[in-house]
Motif scaffolding. Structure first.
Motif, PDB file in Angstrom:
ATOM      1  N   ASP A   1       0.823  -1.203   0.000  1.00 29.49           N
ATOM      2  CA  ASP A   1       0.000   0.000   0.000  1.00 29.49           C
ATOM      3  C   ASP A   1       0.860   1.259   0.000  1.00 29.49           C
ATOM      4  N   ARG A   2       1.966   1.241   0.721  1.00 30.06           N
ATOM      5  CA  ARG A   2       2.859   2.403   0.737  1.00 30.06           C
ATOM      6  C   ARG A   2       3.445   2.661  -0.650  1.00 30.06           C
ATOM      7  N   ILE A   3       3.790   1.596  -1.343  1.00 27.08           N
ATOM      8  CA  ILE A   3       4.348   1.725  -2.691  1.00 27.08           C
ATOM      9  C   ILE A   3       3.322   2.355  -3.630  1.00 27.08           C
ATOM     10  N   ILE A   4       2.082   1.899  -3.562  1.00 26.04           N
ATOM     11  CA  ILE A   4       1.032   2.411  -4.448  1.00 26.04           C
ATOM     12  C   ILE A   4       0.807   3.901  -4.232  1.00 26.04           C
ATOM     13  N   HIS A   5       1.001   4.379  -3.014  1.00 21.25           N
ATOM     14  CA  HIS A   5       0.718   5.781  -2.702  1.00 21.25           C
ATOM     15  C   HIS A   5       1.903   6.709  -2.938  1.00 21.25           C
ATOM     16  N   THR A   6       3.006   6.206  -3.476  1.00 18.57           N
ATOM     17  CA  THR A   6       4.161   7.064  -3.716  1.00 18.57           C
ATOM     18  C   THR A   6       3.955   7.924  -4.956  1.00 18.57           C
ATOM     19  N   THR A   7       4.646   9.048  -4.965  1.00 18.98           N
ATOM     20  CA  THR A   7       4.688   9.894  -6.156  1.00 18.98           C
ATOM     21  C   THR A   7       5.340   9.139  -7.308  1.00 18.98           C
ATOM     22  N   ALA A   8       6.390   8.400  -7.002  1.00 18.73           N
ATOM     23  CA  ALA A   8       7.111   7.668  -8.044  1.00 18.73           C
ATOM     24  C   ALA A   8       6.205   6.672  -8.749  1.00 18.73           C
ATOM     25  N   PHE A   9       5.302   6.019  -8.009  1.00 17.87           N
ATOM     26  CA  PHE A   9       4.397   5.050  -8.635  1.00 17.87           C
ATOM     27  C   PHE A   9       3.429   5.750  -9.573  1.00 17.87           C
ATOM     28  N   ARG A  10       2.879   6.873  -9.167  1.00 17.57           N
ATOM     29  CA  ARG A  10       1.941   7.596 -10.031  1.00 17.57           C
ATOM     30  C   ARG A  10       2.616   8.072 -11.312  1.00 17.57           C
ATOM     31  N   ARG A  11       3.874   8.461 -11.205  1.00 14.35           N
ATOM     32  CA  ARG A  11       4.575   8.973 -12.383  1.00 14.35           C
ATOM     33  C   ARG A  11       4.805   7.901 -13.454  1.00 14.35           C
ATOM     34  N   LEU A  12       4.724   6.639 -13.072  1.00 14.49           N
ATOM     35  CA  LEU A  12       4.963   5.568 -14.053  1.00 14.49           C
ATOM     36  C   LEU A  12       3.989   5.616 -15.218  1.00 14.49           C
ATOM     37  N   GLU A  13       2.830   6.268 -15.024  1.00 15.03           N
ATOM     38  CA  GLU A  13       1.829   6.333 -16.093  1.00 15.03           C
ATOM     39  C   GLU A  13       2.377   7.000 -17.344  1.00 15.03           C
ATOM     40  N   TYR A  14       3.284   7.954 -17.168  1.00 18.03           N
ATOM     41  CA  TYR A  14       3.831   8.674 -18.317  1.00 18.03           C
ATOM     42  C   TYR A  14       5.317   8.405 -18.487  1.00 18.03           C
ATOM     43  N   LYS A  15       5.727   7.184 -18.169  1.00 19.67           N
ATOM     44  CA  LYS A  15       7.098   6.770 -18.434  1.00 19.67           C
ATOM     45  C   LYS A  15       7.083   5.629 -19.449  1.00 19.67           C
ATOM     46  N   THR A  16       8.027   5.656 -20.356  1.00 18.89           N
ATOM     47  CA  THR A  16       8.067   4.747 -21.493  1.00 18.89           C
ATOM     48  C   THR A  16       8.314   3.301 -21.088  1.00 18.89           C
ATOM     49  N   GLN A  17       7.574   2.390 -21.704  1.00 18.98           N
ATOM     50  CA  GLN A  17       7.943   0.985 -21.723  1.00 18.98           C
ATOM     51  C   GLN A  17       8.768   0.753 -22.995  1.00 18.98           C
ATOM     52  N   VAL A  18       8.144   0.867 -24.157  1.00 17.14           N
ATOM     53  CA  VAL A  18       8.870   0.902 -25.434  1.00 17.14           C
ATOM     54  C   VAL A  18       8.512   2.175 -26.188  1.00 17.14           C
ATOM     55  N   PHE A  19       7.205   2.489 -26.231  1.00 17.35           N
ATOM     56  CA  PHE A  19       6.734   3.660 -26.958  1.00 17.35           C
ATOM     57  C   PHE A  19       6.569   4.857 -26.025  1.00 17.35           C
ATOM     58  N   VAL A  20       7.022   6.028 -26.473  1.00 22.46           N
ATOM     59  CA  VAL A  20       6.768   7.272 -25.754  1.00 22.46           C
ATOM     60  C   VAL A  20       5.261   7.507 -25.728  1.00 22.46           C
TER      61      VAL A  20
ATOM     62  N   GLU B   1       3.355  -9.206  -4.613  1.00 15.13           N
ATOM     63  CA  GLU B   1       2.776  -8.039  -5.274  1.00 15.13           C
ATOM     64  C   GLU B   1       3.548  -6.773  -4.937  1.00 15.13           C
ATOM     65  N   ALA B   2       3.975  -6.636  -3.695  1.00 21.20           N
ATOM     66  CA  ALA B   2       4.747  -5.453  -3.310  1.00 21.20           C
ATOM     67  C   ALA B   2       6.028  -5.352  -4.131  1.00 21.20           C
ATOM     68  N   ILE B   3       6.738  -6.457  -4.276  1.00 23.25           N
ATOM     69  CA  ILE B   3       7.980  -6.457  -5.060  1.00 23.25           C
ATOM     70  C   ILE B   3       7.674  -6.123  -6.521  1.00 23.25           C
ATOM     71  N   CYS B   4       6.624  -6.725  -7.064  1.00 23.76           N
ATOM     72  CA  CYS B   4       6.265  -6.489  -8.466  1.00 23.76           C
ATOM     73  C   CYS B   4       5.927  -5.028  -8.718  1.00 23.76           C
ATOM     74  N   LEU B   5       5.152  -4.425  -7.832  1.00 21.07           N
ATOM     75  CA  LEU B   5       4.727  -3.044  -8.031  1.00 21.07           C
ATOM     76  C   LEU B   5       5.888  -2.065  -7.857  1.00 21.07           C
ATOM     77  N   ALA B   6       6.892  -2.436  -7.068  1.00 22.83           N
ATOM     78  CA  ALA B   6       8.012  -1.530  -6.797  1.00 22.83           C
ATOM     79  C   ALA B   6       9.132  -1.643  -7.814  1.00 22.83           C
ATOM     80  N   HIS B   7       9.185  -2.717  -8.575  1.00 21.60           N
ATOM     81  CA  HIS B   7      10.429  -3.063  -9.266  1.00 21.60           C
ATOM     82  C   HIS B   7      10.892  -2.032 -10.288  1.00 21.60           C
TER      83      HIS B   7
END
Length: 387
Positions: free
Chosen positions: A47-66, A102-108
């Motif tokens: 739950d702490r990982i999900i509530h981080t700023t870093a986790f929210r920012r992943l929405e606009y970070k590239t996997q392969v496509f910008v 799940e915690a490890i997966c969400l943080a990786h």
């Protein structure tokens, strides 16, 4: 009825496999905390990982496509969610701790900079004389230092096992540095399953996105052994039309199922072969217990090589990578040459930090989303854009 922490721990004792990591056996947190009345420690980590700023920012970070390439391709956030979904399935079926997995997966991937692996390579080059850059080490720093959520300590104060799972995340794209987490020990089985969940997710999603984008040739894909295996299991022949959305959806869905089922079966056999009966047995084993069968491992290797040659090196992807390199390089140089262009908060950190200006600028860039980095580039280099 309220289910208490004590009852949840009793359920773990009754339902988890003997080699699973139990909350009651955790090595604890760096900063002591009182236990929660109805939430276990690994759940709180997740739950702490999900509530981080870093986790929210992943929405606009590239996997392969910008992000600007389209709304239907994976980004770091959707990838992390897919990894967690696969990880939970593996953990549940093998009797492991789902919350820890799940915690490890969400943080990786929290430490990934903008623009995916090319962003990481660029920052590592720019920081060559200042300690380099690695997204896995950055993830650890985010969890233990950079995220500030509590008045009495830095970081999220996660359990040893969650942090261990992050530093021992071991795939083709990760550099393991477990110096403070008993590097002579293997990660828990939950950690190992998280590694394979990540690999399954990025192989299958990159194949899906490559087909959707038109970059990958469906006829070439069908020549791969793993593709033939998947089509055969669906009762489809080599004339199957992978350009059709519905056929592709079935194909990718079945491919994920084949990968997950194979890991469950192969890992179960290996646990029996090595007579693994405790977490300590997992840690002391000569090799990882989570695995594919040899046949599927070979087929996955063929798939990885194909994606590397025909997807990651395709001119559309390379053009994006070149633009990303230029963007991050010029942002870095602009901030280093004139730090007063940085936001006030970052300037204050640079002035007070023992890490030096270069590391502070690197952290600032690494925390950016693709979208923000592009906007900031325009602000700094386009005189007509309002600063």
């Amino acid at each position: 009825m309220i289910v208490t922490r004590q009852e949840l721990e009793a359920r773990e004792a009754q339902t988890l496999a003997p080699y699973a990591m139990r909350n009651s056996a955790s090595r604890g947190r760096r900063y002591p905390e009182s236990p929660h009345p109805y939430r276990l420690d690994f759940q709180r980590d997740r739950d702490r990982i999900i509530h981080t700023t870093a986790f929210r920012r992943l929405e606009y970070k590239t996997q392969v496509f910008v992000y600007s390439e389209g709304d239907h391709y994976r980004n770091r956030l959707t990838h992390s969610i897919e990894v967690a979904q696969i990880g939970r399935t593996l953990a549940r079926t093998l009797g492991c701790n789902e919350d820890l997995t799940e915690a490890i997966c969400l943080a990786h991937d929290l430490g990934h900079p903008p623009f995916g692996h090319v962003g990481e390579e660029t920052l590592h080059r720019l920081m060559a004389e200042h300690g380099g850059f690695d997204h896995q080490r950055q993830t650890y720093r985010i969890l233990t230092e950079i995220e500030r959520r509590y008045p009495d300590h830095p970081g999220l104060n996660l359990t040893y096992e969650t942090l261990e799972g992050v530093v021992k995340h071991d795939t083709d794209y990760d550099v393991v540095d477990a110096r403070d987490y008993h590097p002579e020990e293997r990660g828990t089985l939950e950690c190992q399953l998280s590694n394979l969940a990540d690999e399954i997710a990025y192989n299958t999603s990159d194949l899906d996105d490559g087909l959707r984008s038109g970059i990958l040739d469906p006829e070439q894909v069908k020549s791969l052994a793993i593709a033939r295996r998947t089509l055969d299991s669906l009762g489809l022949g080599l004339d199957a039309d992978l350009r059709s959305d519905l056929v592709r959806y079935r194909f990718i869905r079945r491919l994920i199922g084949i990968e997950v089922s194979n890991v469950i079966a192969a890992t179960s056999r290996k646990l029996e072969e090595f007579a693994i009966g405790s977490v300590e047995d997992v840690r002391k084993a000569a090799e990882n217990m989570a695995c594919y069968s040899p046949a599927l491992a070979a087929e996955n290797q063929e798939l990885k090589q194909y994606l590397f040659q025909h997807f990651y090196r395709h001119h559309r992807v390379v053009r994006m990578a070149v633009k990303a390199t230029r963007t991050l390089t010029q942002l870095f140089e602009a901030y280093i040459n004139e730090p007063r262009q940085l936001p006030d908060e970052i300037q204050r950190r640079a002035a007070s930090s023992a890490e030096g200006l270069h590391r502070v600028v690197c952290d600032y860039l690494a925390g950016m989303t693709d979208r923000y980095a592009i906007q900031e580039y325009r602000r700094l280099y386009d005189i007509e854009v309002r600063a």
